[in-house]
Scaffold this motif. Structure first.
Motif, PDB file in Angstrom:
ATOM      1  N   ALA A 360       0.816  -1.204   0.000  1.00 41.03           N
ATOM      2  CA  ALA A 360       0.000   0.000   0.000  1.00 41.03           C
ATOM      3  C   ALA A 360       0.858   1.266   0.000  1.00 41.03           C
ATOM      4  CB  ALA A 360      -0.928   0.002   1.223  1.00 41.03           C
ATOM      5  N   ILE A 361       2.049   1.186   0.571  1.00 45.06           N
ATOM      6  CA  ILE A 361       2.958   2.329   0.574  1.00 45.06           C
ATOM      7  C   ILE A 361       3.405   2.665  -0.849  1.00 45.06           C
ATOM      8  CG2 ILE A 361       5.269   3.093   1.292  1.00 45.06           C
ATOM      9  CD1 ILE A 361       4.847   1.510   3.868  1.00 45.06           C
ATOM     10  N   ALA A 362       3.627   1.636  -1.665  1.00 44.35           N
ATOM     11  CA  ALA A 362       4.056   1.838  -3.052  1.00 44.35           C
ATOM     12  C   ALA A 362       3.170   1.014  -3.970  1.00 44.35           C
ATOM     13  CB  ALA A 362       5.522   1.451  -3.213  1.00 44.35           C
ATOM     14  N   PRO A 363       1.912   1.393  -4.142  1.00 39.85           N
ATOM     15  CA  PRO A 363       0.967   0.553  -4.879  1.00 39.85           C
ATOM     16  C   PRO A 363       1.315   0.376  -6.348  1.00 39.85           C
ATOM     17  CG  PRO A 363       0.011   2.694  -4.403  1.00 39.85           C
ATOM     18  CD  PRO A 363       1.276   2.622  -3.627  1.00 39.85           C
ATOM     19  N   SER A 364       2.064   1.302  -6.953  1.00 37.07           N
ATOM     20  CA  SER A 364       2.437   1.158  -8.353  1.00 37.07           C
ATOM     21  C   SER A 364       3.782   0.473  -8.525  1.00 37.07           C
ATOM     22  CB  SER A 364       2.468   2.534  -9.034  1.00 37.07           C
ATOM     23  OG  SER A 364       3.381   3.398  -8.373  1.00 37.07           O
ATOM     24  N   HIS A 365       4.393   0.088  -7.407  1.00 32.63           N
ATOM     25  CA  HIS A 365       5.682  -0.609  -7.443  1.00 32.63           C
ATOM     26  C   HIS A 365       5.661  -1.771  -6.454  1.00 32.63           C
ATOM     27  CE1 HIS A 365       6.683   3.394  -9.019  1.00 32.63           C
ATOM     28  NE2 HIS A 365       7.645   2.789  -9.692  1.00 32.63           N
ATOM     29  N   LYS A 366       4.644  -2.612  -6.548  1.00 30.38           N
ATOM     30  CA  LYS A 366       4.494  -3.694  -5.577  1.00 30.38           C
ATOM     31  C   LYS A 366       5.678  -4.650  -5.602  1.00 30.38           C
ATOM     32  CE  LYS A 366      -0.569  -3.880  -5.271  1.00 30.38           C
ATOM     33  NZ  LYS A 366      -1.753  -4.740  -5.458  1.00 30.38           N
ATOM     34  N   GLY A 367       6.155  -4.952  -6.812  1.00 29.80           N
ATOM     35  CA  GLY A 367       7.283  -5.872  -6.907  1.00 29.80           C
ATOM     36  C   GLY A 367       8.511  -5.328  -6.195  1.00 29.80           C
ATOM     37  N   GLN A 368       8.799  -4.050  -6.413  1.00 29.73           N
ATOM     38  CA  GLN A 368       9.954  -3.444  -5.762  1.00 29.73           C
ATOM     39  C   GLN A 368       9.741  -3.336  -4.257  1.00 29.73           C
ATOM     40  OE1 GLN A 368      10.960   0.259  -7.652  1.00 29.73           O
ATOM     41  NE2 GLN A 368      11.371  -0.699  -9.642  1.00 29.73           N
ATOM     42  N   ALA A 369       8.521  -3.004  -3.826  1.00 26.49           N
ATOM     43  CA  ALA A 369       8.243  -2.917  -2.396  1.00 26.49           C
ATOM     44  C   ALA A 369       8.407  -4.273  -1.724  1.00 26.49           C
ATOM     45  CB  ALA A 369       6.829  -2.373  -2.162  1.00 26.49           C
ATOM     46  N   MET A 370       7.943  -5.331  -2.395  1.00 26.79           N
ATOM     47  CA  MET A 370       8.093  -6.662  -1.826  1.00 26.79           C
ATOM     48  C   MET A 370       9.553  -7.102  -1.829  1.00 26.79           C
ATOM     49  SD  MET A 370       5.191  -7.391  -0.714  1.00 26.79           S
ATOM     50  CE  MET A 370       5.573  -9.057  -0.208  1.00 26.79           C
ATOM     51  N   ALA A 371      10.321  -6.676  -2.842  1.00 26.13           N
ATOM     52  CA  ALA A 371      11.753  -6.974  -2.837  1.00 26.13           C
ATOM     53  C   ALA A 371      12.421  -6.318  -1.633  1.00 26.13           C
ATOM     54  CB  ALA A 371      12.401  -6.496  -4.138  1.00 26.13           C
ATOM     55  N   ALA A 372      12.029  -5.078  -1.323  1.00 30.26           N
ATOM     56  CA  ALA A 372      12.579  -4.389  -0.162  1.00 30.26           C
ATOM     57  C   ALA A 372      12.162  -5.086   1.130  1.00 30.26           C
ATOM     58  CB  ALA A 372      12.120  -2.928  -0.153  1.00 30.26           C
ATOM     59  N   LEU A 373      10.907  -5.507   1.195  1.00 25.60           N
ATOM     60  CA  LEU A 373      10.435  -6.237   2.377  1.00 25.60           C
ATOM     61  C   LEU A 373      11.202  -7.541   2.543  1.00 25.60           C
ATOM     62  CD1 LEU A 373       8.122  -6.338   4.601  1.00 25.60           C
ATOM     63  CD2 LEU A 373       6.955  -7.860   3.012  1.00 25.60           C
ATOM     64  N   ASN A 374      11.392  -8.251   1.444  1.00 26.61           N
ATOM     65  CA  ASN A 374      12.133  -9.510   1.501  1.00 26.61           C
ATOM     66  C   ASN A 374      13.583  -9.287   1.904  1.00 26.61           C
ATOM     67  OD1 ASN A 374       9.786 -10.701   0.644  1.00 26.61           O
ATOM     68  ND2 ASN A 374      10.467 -11.052  -1.457  1.00 26.61           N
ATOM     69  N   LEU A 375      14.156  -8.165   1.467  1.00 23.21           N
ATOM     70  CA  LEU A 375      15.519  -7.836   1.883  1.00 23.21           C
ATOM     71  C   LEU A 375      15.585  -7.653   3.392  1.00 23.21           C
ATOM     72  CD1 LEU A 375      18.446  -7.117   1.127  1.00 23.21           C
ATOM     73  CD2 LEU A 375      17.678  -4.745   0.827  1.00 23.21           C
ATOM     74  N   GLY A 376      14.578  -6.978   3.951  1.00 22.86           N
ATOM     75  CA  GLY A 376      14.524  -6.827   5.399  1.00 22.86           C
ATOM     76  C   GLY A 376      14.347  -8.152   6.106  1.00 22.86           C
ATOM     77  N   ALA A 377      13.503  -9.022   5.534  1.00 26.74           N
ATOM     78  CA  ALA A 377      13.306 -10.346   6.125  1.00 26.74           C
ATOM     79  C   ALA A 377      14.602 -11.137   6.112  1.00 26.74           C
ATOM     80  CB  ALA A 377      12.209 -11.095   5.370  1.00 26.74           C
ATOM     81  N   GLY A 378      15.301 -11.079   4.981  1.00 25.50           N
ATOM     82  CA  GLY A 378      16.570 -11.790   4.899  1.00 25.50           C
ATOM     83  C   GLY A 378      17.614 -11.216   5.837  1.00 25.50           C
ATOM     84  N   ALA A 379      17.621  -9.891   5.955  1.00 24.11           N
ATOM     85  CA  ALA A 379      18.595  -9.253   6.846  1.00 24.11           C
ATOM     86  C   ALA A 379      18.405  -9.685   8.293  1.00 24.11           C
ATOM     87  CB  ALA A 379      18.498  -7.737   6.724  1.00 24.11           C
ATOM     88  N   SER A 380      17.162  -9.978   8.682  1.00 21.14           N
ATOM     89  CA  SER A 380      16.911 -10.402  10.064  1.00 21.14           C
ATOM     90  C   SER A 380      17.566 -11.743  10.358  1.00 21.14           C
ATOM     91  CB  SER A 380      15.407 -10.494  10.328  1.00 21.14           C
ATOM     92  OG  SER A 380      14.830 -11.605   9.676  1.00 21.14           O
ATOM     93  N   THR A 381      17.754 -12.571   9.308  1.00 22.32           N
ATOM     94  CA  THR A 381      18.338 -13.885   9.538  1.00 22.32           C
ATOM     95  C   THR A 381      19.827 -13.819   9.862  1.00 22.32           C
ATOM     96  OG1 THR A 381      18.870 -14.293   7.200  1.00 22.32           O
ATOM     97  CG2 THR A 381      16.663 -14.923   7.955  1.00 22.32           C
ATOM     98  N   PHE A 382      20.476 -12.667   9.534  1.00 17.28           N
ATOM     99  CA  PHE A 382      21.865 -12.538   9.970  1.00 17.28           C
ATOM    100  C   PHE A 382      22.031 -11.517  11.086  1.00 17.28           C
ATOM    101  CE2 PHE A 382      22.122  -9.104   6.749  1.00 17.28           C
ATOM    102  CZ  PHE A 382      22.865  -8.143   7.420  1.00 17.28           C
ATOM    103  N   LEU A 383      21.091 -10.540  11.201  1.00 12.86           N
ATOM    104  CA  LEU A 383      21.197  -9.573  12.288  1.00 12.86           C
ATOM    105  C   LEU A 383      21.075 -10.270  13.635  1.00 12.86           C
ATOM    106  CD1 LEU A 383      21.367  -6.664  13.333  1.00 12.86           C
ATOM    107  CD2 LEU A 383      18.861  -6.523  13.087  1.00 12.86           C
ATOM    108  N   GLY A 384      20.133 -11.228  13.748  1.00 14.40           N
ATOM    109  CA  GLY A 384      19.964 -11.939  15.009  1.00 14.40           C
ATOM    110  C   GLY A 384      21.195 -12.732  15.405  1.00 14.40           C
ATOM    111  N   PRO A 385      21.676 -13.663  14.562  1.00 14.70           N
ATOM    112  CA  PRO A 385      22.888 -14.406  14.913  1.00 14.70           C
ATOM    113  C   PRO A 385      24.120 -13.516  15.080  1.00 14.70           C
ATOM    114  CG  PRO A 385      21.683 -15.552  13.195  1.00 14.70           C
ATOM    115  CD  PRO A 385      21.019 -14.220  13.361  1.00 14.70           C
ATOM    116  N   LEU A 386      24.237 -12.445  14.281  1.00 13.58           N
ATOM    117  CA  LEU A 386      25.386 -11.553  14.412  1.00 13.58           C
ATOM    118  C   LEU A 386      25.376 -10.871  15.777  1.00 13.58           C
ATOM    119  CD1 LEU A 386      27.845 -10.141  13.171  1.00 13.58           C
ATOM    120  CD2 LEU A 386      26.278  -8.391  12.258  1.00 13.58           C
TER     121      LEU A 386
END
Length: 455
Positions: A360-386
């Motif tokens: 909803a934040i970027a309704p005309s760029h859903k793919g890019q917004a989801m890529a950014a969300l997925n990047l954050g999700a992936g980053a959490s998998t190393f931020l926690g162990p780090l």
């Protein structure tokens, strides 16, 4: 710029009566995807509750084990970003195939070469390579949902995704491990996990007939490089997308960090058996099966932003601390340990509407917004162990827990600034980008305003 096309099912209108699955918030055309994701993540999650102490048993130091998980998280973050960007370019179905095949190949390498060698270097390399695999499968399916689900039910559709995700990893995965390890041992259990992953991956890829996921989501004129670059530049082109990615990173950083340090702490300090710990993990995240759905529906009703900030951010700030202090005070009182684990698992679900909020934040760029969300999700998998790797030695389990609680508190504050904007009909392809001055309109408002337009 990437514009997610409207699926034919949405473009045709809303004359058809919704199916039973549709009324529940599951896009009927993707129903096999949810089932496959559940099975796939069960296989991935079988190792989650015991791999850390298992590697220590091979002679790998605790700090080195934490680094193995950290590097795994880094490669997972890269793969999570690519899952969104590549889904824009190739279509989610192809990216899911890539994730499934990559997992099978790298998991076999991990089991046949790295583990028998007991070499820290090989274990680090093998697990890092495997980190590239499962995010491609899981988060490409999340992009598929974002492209197909009706906007007014986006929170519920995302809730079902995260229910299937967490029901598999680590809920059913840990439960399977607790049943299999006493019978076949830890190493053979890892081979069993591979079979489960393959079944779960093949099922949706062969049975889903929905066409949107087989097509590129980006417009034909967009070059591959522009799509990849755009999925990164949106982090600063639309600062709220960047803030949302940071919230997603903080969301599960504690979960992945806890999976590194809590197995040993609960067994050696609190006094639980290994089987009790694995079942506690299953109960902790089994709660998500219900609460992910609950908070998805709640988000659609009271507002996505409100739900994430208060139920997710503030809730996890409290539950993270309670997860440490109650068992630390009462010892091996299993009932109380289970109770606080349930509370922590439930509050993690408060972040579920974030996926809908990002589109909803970027309704005309859903793919890019989801890529950014997925990047954050992936980053959490190393931020926690780090975080565990850097601070467990100096400040102990309690100190690291306070850091994780701080992450959740920061995420609550950031969420309050995730204002959504409704594109006008004269500028349908441009995001309205504003600075981050004050909390404002909730995602629920956008859903209500745009549901009739198919945004």
């Amino acid at each position: 710029m990437t514009k997610t096309p409207m699926p034919a099912a949405q473009a045709a209108g809303t004359d058809q009566a919704p199916s039973t699955l549709g009324r529940l918030g599951i896009p009927h055309s993707l129903s096999y995807g949810y089932l496959g994701l559940l099975i796939f993540m069960t296989g991935v999650g079988i190792e989650a509750g015991y791999l850390s102490p298992y590697l220590e048993g091979l002679g790998i130091a605790a700090s080195s084990v934490a680094m193995i998980f950290t590097v795994y998280g880094i490669t997972g973050a890269i793969a999570a970003w690519f899952s969104g960007a590549l889904s824009d370019l190739w279509g989610p179905r192809k990216v899911m195939w890539l994730g499934l095949i990559s997992f099978a190949v790298t998991h076999v390498f991990f089991l046949t070469v790295a583990i028998p060698s007991k070499s820290y270097g090989l274990l680090l390399l093998a697990y890092a390579l495997r980190g590239l695999a499962f995010p491609l499968f899981a988060y490409a399916f999340l992009v598929w949902i974002a492209a197909v689900a009706p906007q007014k039910q986006m929170g519920s559709a995302m809730g079902w995704f995260w229910s299937a995700f967490s029901a598999g990893m680590p809920t059913l995965g840990s439960l399977c491990a607790s049943l299999l390890i006493p019978v076949v041992g830890e190493y053979t259990t890892l081979w069993f996990a591979l079979g489960v992953v393959v079944v779960g991956g093949v099922l949706p890829l062969l049975l889903i007939k929905e066409k949107t996921g087989s097509q590129r989501l980006a417009p034909p004129g967009d070059s591959p490089m522009a799509g990849l670059v755009g999925s990164l530049t949106i982090l600063y082109r639309n600062p709220r997308v960047g803030a949302g990615a940071a919230v997603r990173m903080f969301n599960t950083a504690s979960q992945f960090g806890f999976m590194v340090m809590l197995p040993v702490w609960f067994v050696n300090t609190v006094g639980l058996s290994n089987e009790q710990w694995l079942r506690l993990v299953a109960v902790m995240f089994g709660t998500n099966i219900f609460t992910n759905l609950m908070f998805g529906v709640i988000g659609d009703r009271i507002g996505w932003r409100t739900t994430v900030a208060y139920c997710g951010g503030i809730g996890c700030t409290l539950s993270t601390l309670i997860l440490f202090y109650v068992p630390n005070a009462v010892g091996d009182s299993y009932a109380l340990c289970l109770l606080v684990a349930v509370f922590y698992g439930a509050t993690l679900s408060g972040y579920v509407p974030l996926s809908a909020l990002m589109t909803a934040i970027a309704p005309s760029h859903k793919g890019q917004a989801m890529a950014a969300l997925n990047l954050g999700a992936g980053a959490s998998t190393f931020l926690g162990p780090l975080t565990v790797s850097l601070f467990l030695g100096p400040i102990g389990v309690g100190g690291v827990t306070w850091i994780f609680a701080g992450f959740h508190a920061v995420s609550a504050v950031l969420t309050l600034f995730l204002k959504t904007t409704t594109p006008t009909e004269t500028t349908p392809t441009k995001d309205v980008v504003e600075p981050l001055p004050q909390p404002a309109a909730d995602g629920r408002d956008l859903a209500a305003a745009t549901s009739s337009k198919g945004l």
